[in-house]
Design an enzyme around this catalytic site. Structure first.
Site, PDB file in Angstrom:
ATOM      1  CG  LEU A  18      -5.091   5.728  13.107  1.00 13.53           C
ATOM      2  CD1 LEU A  18      -5.678   4.876  14.139  1.00 13.53           C
ATOM      3  CD2 LEU A  18      -5.411   7.184  13.621  1.00 13.53           C
ATOM      4  N   GLY A  19      -1.007   5.228  10.631  1.00 11.22           N
ATOM      5  CA  GLY A  19       0.316   4.938  10.471  1.00 11.22           C
ATOM      6  C   GLY A  19       0.617   3.937   9.373  1.00 11.22           C
ATOM      7  NE  ARG A  20       3.096   6.230   4.442  1.00 14.12           N
ATOM      8  CZ  ARG A  20       3.188   6.831   3.320  1.00 14.12           C
ATOM      9  NH1 ARG A  20       2.459   6.265   2.221  1.00 14.12           N
ATOM     10  NH2 ARG A  20       3.789   8.087   3.209  1.00 14.12           N
ATOM     11  N   GLY A  22       6.461  -0.590   6.208  1.00 21.07           N
ATOM     12  CA  GLY A  22       6.810  -1.517   4.949  1.00 21.07           C
ATOM     13  C   GLY A  22       5.945  -2.716   4.734  1.00 21.07           C
ATOM     14  CG  MET A  23       6.509  -5.753   6.239  1.00 22.27           C
ATOM     15  SD  MET A  23       6.402  -6.227   4.642  1.00 22.27           S
ATOM     16  CE  MET A  23       5.258  -7.783   4.588  1.00 22.27           C
ATOM     17  CB  VAL A  26      -2.815   0.930  11.806  1.00 15.91           C
ATOM     18  CG1 VAL A  26      -3.903   0.918  12.913  1.00 15.91           C
ATOM     19  CG2 VAL A  26      -2.078  -0.384  11.835  1.00 15.91           C
ATOM     20  CE  LYS A  41      -1.883  -4.771  13.297  1.00 16.63           C
ATOM     21  NZ  LYS A  41      -1.281  -5.784  14.212  1.00 16.63           N
ATOM     22  CG  ASP A 134       8.179  -9.714  20.177  1.00 18.18           C
ATOM     23  OD1 ASP A 134       9.130  -9.714  20.776  1.00 18.18           O
ATOM     24  OD2 ASP A 134       7.572  -9.260  19.164  1.00 18.18           O
TER      25      ASP A 134
END
Length: 752
Positions: A18-20, A22-23, A26, A41, A134
């Site tokens: 679904l996305g990525r 640098g760290m 998912v 994740k 956060d």
């Protein structure tokens, strides 16, 4: 990290990424035992080799997985397999509160409902010893039914436990929403989350955050030191009772805030009831697209209730002194400070900084789309990118601070002190070596002292620190006046934001003044606090015709600033003092040891850590039915946006992205239809050329480049603008098909 789509991770079958970032990456995954889809994740293998990180990960994941509340996003599972560490979470249909805000205030009913739900979640977590750390709109999910779910518990703290992100100091969070005690590196309790929730309340009520600055350092200092701008100054329609709730939520001293989130929500509910006017209208909120949540962390609570003080706003609140900061370590404190703030700005995306895995908000389709005409015919061109500060042939940075308060009109040996300062400073600035970075900040020159409140804010950076700054300083000095108060301390504090802080630079201030501070704290106190922040500059001071009391204050400032104090009781004295200090600044820089280097290297462009294409608005000159612009940022190479081709658009098809803020745009990638789910659409539906334009907030083109798209399918193309911008315009020519043409994905890598 390699693409793990289609592979097995423990009991989970990974479907597609679904996305990525640098760290982390998912994935949408299938869990056969429960017959459900989840979001997983996956952390990179690098962290697996550090026992401390693994222990922290297991401990905190276990605690957060036990948080069960209707407004907290659940973590189902966590584990390690095939050399990877991973978290398993609910896959949520919806968006975030950030998507709803988009720079506009929300209706009072919606504000009350949102704060009430978040307060319930926070009180539940705080009662179990878990502080979020956060809280921000991007970490508040809003599902298709409008229900809020708080995500990312403790992810900021987990981030700095990684060996890749260990930075001296204890600040974790996001500068726009950080509490003063969080910015100062103090131990946190639930009242820090309440402050961050107060920032969100301010933003929901006004459409903007209370503090803005050009740098993360500037933001942090404002949260610690600056009075709160009155919300009604931004949104005059706010009820006074609501403004009072915001002010108490954002008290600098946590003892003066609401002591629980529930207390805050109750006060807000009462204020909204007072402020609501019957309209008979209903506000409808459209659901936003798929969002994948993130990770959490526990911290002990330590409430210390006290009687709250009355709320005050900018203009009435006494200025707060900056306490010590736990940042500086030896001579590299300022560099670590800047490094930490860069980390802080992206902590919310520590485990997956690219926003493709965060949110894919709905596109706004406006037709027709206006196009900024390309500056040339479609041939490969490149505009000069926004300059990056040089890494350092010269390392001398000098800022003069000149007192232009009313007392500078007093006579000294038959001339005004102001005219003496103008003449001498002009002469000495002209004598500086040409490669010195020099600037000028002035106070008291525009607003007369009779207007005390405004005159105490009369501080201006008239010439930013720059090579060649001497000429604009000379031009400006000739016409300056003196008439105001003496906000010396604030001028020094603001000067902290004027310098480039690196270990190689020598940063110096030369202050010329004839009077005592009349607006704020003792200047030496401000200098001391800036040093404790790790801000490294030397402050030299010249007292021009001063009395004993003023001399003592100015000497304290020079001593604290590790500089030199000079008395000047004539034009000749000022000439000698300024010449001596200029020489001292230059000699100090030349004697400073420089680390040897094999060869000079250009300053590298920052690496992107966020995909901004996933937020903001999309527009297209036309859309083929069923293939909307939204498909160009859904993270799926099997789908594409298609225009209606040259039959509708003519010779050019245009695709425009407008961001939610100014960003440093490091890269732009356009991925072709090469993997479209319909094989026949992979070829024959592209273009011959694409022109990329980046526009700043004023609509000015700051970067332009054209690339050829030979063959079919089109090749993927990546551009490296290296500029600050807010909009990206893609202009396609040479349609391969007269009625259809497009691409699969747009990725806009920014630095946050």
């Amino acid at each position: 990290m390699e693409d793990l789509s289609g592979k097995q991770l423990g009991q989970y079958k990974l479907d597609r990424r679904l996305g990525r970032g640098g760290m982390a990456s998912v994935y949408k995954a299938y869990q056969p035992g429960t017959d459900r889809h989840v979001a997983i994740k996956i952390l990179p293998r690098d962290d697996m080799g550090d026992p401390n990180f693994l222990n922290r990960f297991r401990q905190e994941a276990r605690i957060i997985a036990n948080l069960e509340h209707p407004h907290i996003l659940p973590v189902y599972d966590y584990g390690e397999a095939n050399g990877y560490t991973f978290l398993v979470m609910r896959l949520v249909e919806g968006g975030t509160l950030a998507d709803l805000l988009r720079g506009r205030p929300l209706p009072l009913e919606r504000i009350g409902k949102t704060i009430s739900q978040l307060a319930e979640a926070l009180d539940y977590a705080h009662s179990r010893g878990v502080v979020h750390r956060d809280i921000k709109p991007g970490n508040i999910l809003v599902d298709a039914n409008g229900r809020c779910l708080l995500s990312d518990f403790g992810i900021a703290k987990m981030a700095v436990s990684s060996p890749q992100y260990t930075v001296t100091g204890s600040f974790v969070g996001t500068p726009q929403y950080a509490s003063p005690e969080q910015a100062l590196g103090k131990d946190l309790d639930g009242r820090s989350d309440i402050y961050s929730l107060g920032v969100i309340l301010y933003e929901m009520a006004t459409g903007k955050v209370p503090y803005e600055a050009d740098t993360p350092m500037g933001l942090v200092i404002k949260h610690v030191n600056e009075p709160l701008p009155a919300p009604s100054s931004v949104n005059p329609s706010l009820p006074p009772a609501l403004e009072s709730v915001i002010a108490r939520s954002l008290a600098k001293d946590r003892r003066d805030r609401f002591q629980t989130a529930g207390e805050m929500a109750s006060a807000l509910s009462a204020a909204i009831v007072q402020g609501l006017q019957p309209t008979g209208q209903q506000t409808v909120f459209e659901p936003i697209s798929t969002y994948i949540e993130r990770l959490p962390t526990p911290i002990p609570l330590a409430h210390a209730p006290s009687e709250p003080r009355l709320p005050t706003f900018e203009g009435t609140q006494p200025r707060r002194r900056l306490p010590a900061w736990i940042w500086a370590v030896g001579g590299t404190g300022a560099l670590l400070f800047c490094t930490a703030l860069i980390l802080v700005a992206s902590l919310g995306s520590r485990l997956f900084p690219l926003a493709l895995m965060d949110k894919t908000p709905s596109a706004t389709l406006l037709q027709p789309v206006s196009l900024v005409e390309p500056t040339s015919t479609p041939t490969p061109t490149r505009m000069s990118p926004t300059p990056i500060p040089p890494a350092g042939s010269d390392t001398i940075f000098l800022e003069y601070i000149l007192d232009a308060s009313g007392s500078m009109l007093e006579l000294l040996q038959g001339q005004t002190k102001l005219s003496i300062a103008q003449a001498v400073l002009s002469e000495r600035v002209s004598a500086l070596p040409p490669d010195v970075h020099v600037g000028l900040r002035v106070y008291g020159h525009r607003v007369p002292y009779q207007q005390e409140e405004q005159s105490c804010k009369d501080i201006e950076l008239v010439v930013p620190i720059q090579v060649g700054g001497a000429n604009p300083i000379l031009d400006w000095l000739a016409s300056m006046q003196a008439q105001g108060m003496t906000p010396m301390s604030e001028a020094i504090r603001l000067a902290a934001e004027d310098f480039t802080f690196t270990p190689a630079n020598t940063n110096s201030i030369i202050l010329i003044s004839d009077g005592l501070e009349t607006c704020g704290d003792d200047p030496s106190d401000v200098a001391r606090y800036l040093q404790e922040l790790g801000i490294d500059f030397t402050i030299h001071v010249i007292g021009l015709g001063v009395d004993d009391e003023t001399r003592e204050q100015l000497k304290r400032l020079a001593d604290t600033g590790k500089g030199v104090y000079h008395d000047a009781n004539s034009e000749e004295d000022l000439q000698k003092a300024l010449a001596d200090l200029n020489t001292l600044v230059i000699q100090t820089a030349l004697e400073k040891p420089v680390l040897p280097t094999e060869a000079p290297t250009p300053t590298p462009l920052p690496e992107p850590n966020f995909d901004a294409a996933s937020e903001g608005q999309l527009q297209a000159s036309s859309t083929y039915p069923g293939y909307s612009p939204e498909m160009a940022r859904d993270g799926d190479l099997a789908t594409s946006w298609f225009s209606a081709g040259s039959k509708v658009d003519g010779s050019t098809s245009v695709f425009r992205w407008t961001g939610i803020q100014d960003d440093w745009i490091a890269s732009i990638t356009v991925i072709s239809n090469r993997e479209h789910i319909v094989p026949d659409y992979r070829t024959g539906f592209g273009f011959g050329l694409v022109t990329i334009q980046v526009l700043d907030a004023s609509g000015t083109v700051v970067y332009e480049e054209t690339a050829e798209l030979p063959g079919t399918p089109d090749p993927d193309v990546t551009f490296k603008p290296g500029v600050t911008g807010r909009e990206v315009v893609l202009t396609f020519t040479g349609h391969e098909s007269p009625d259809c043409g497009g691409f699969a994905e747009l990725q806009i890598g920014v630095v946050r």
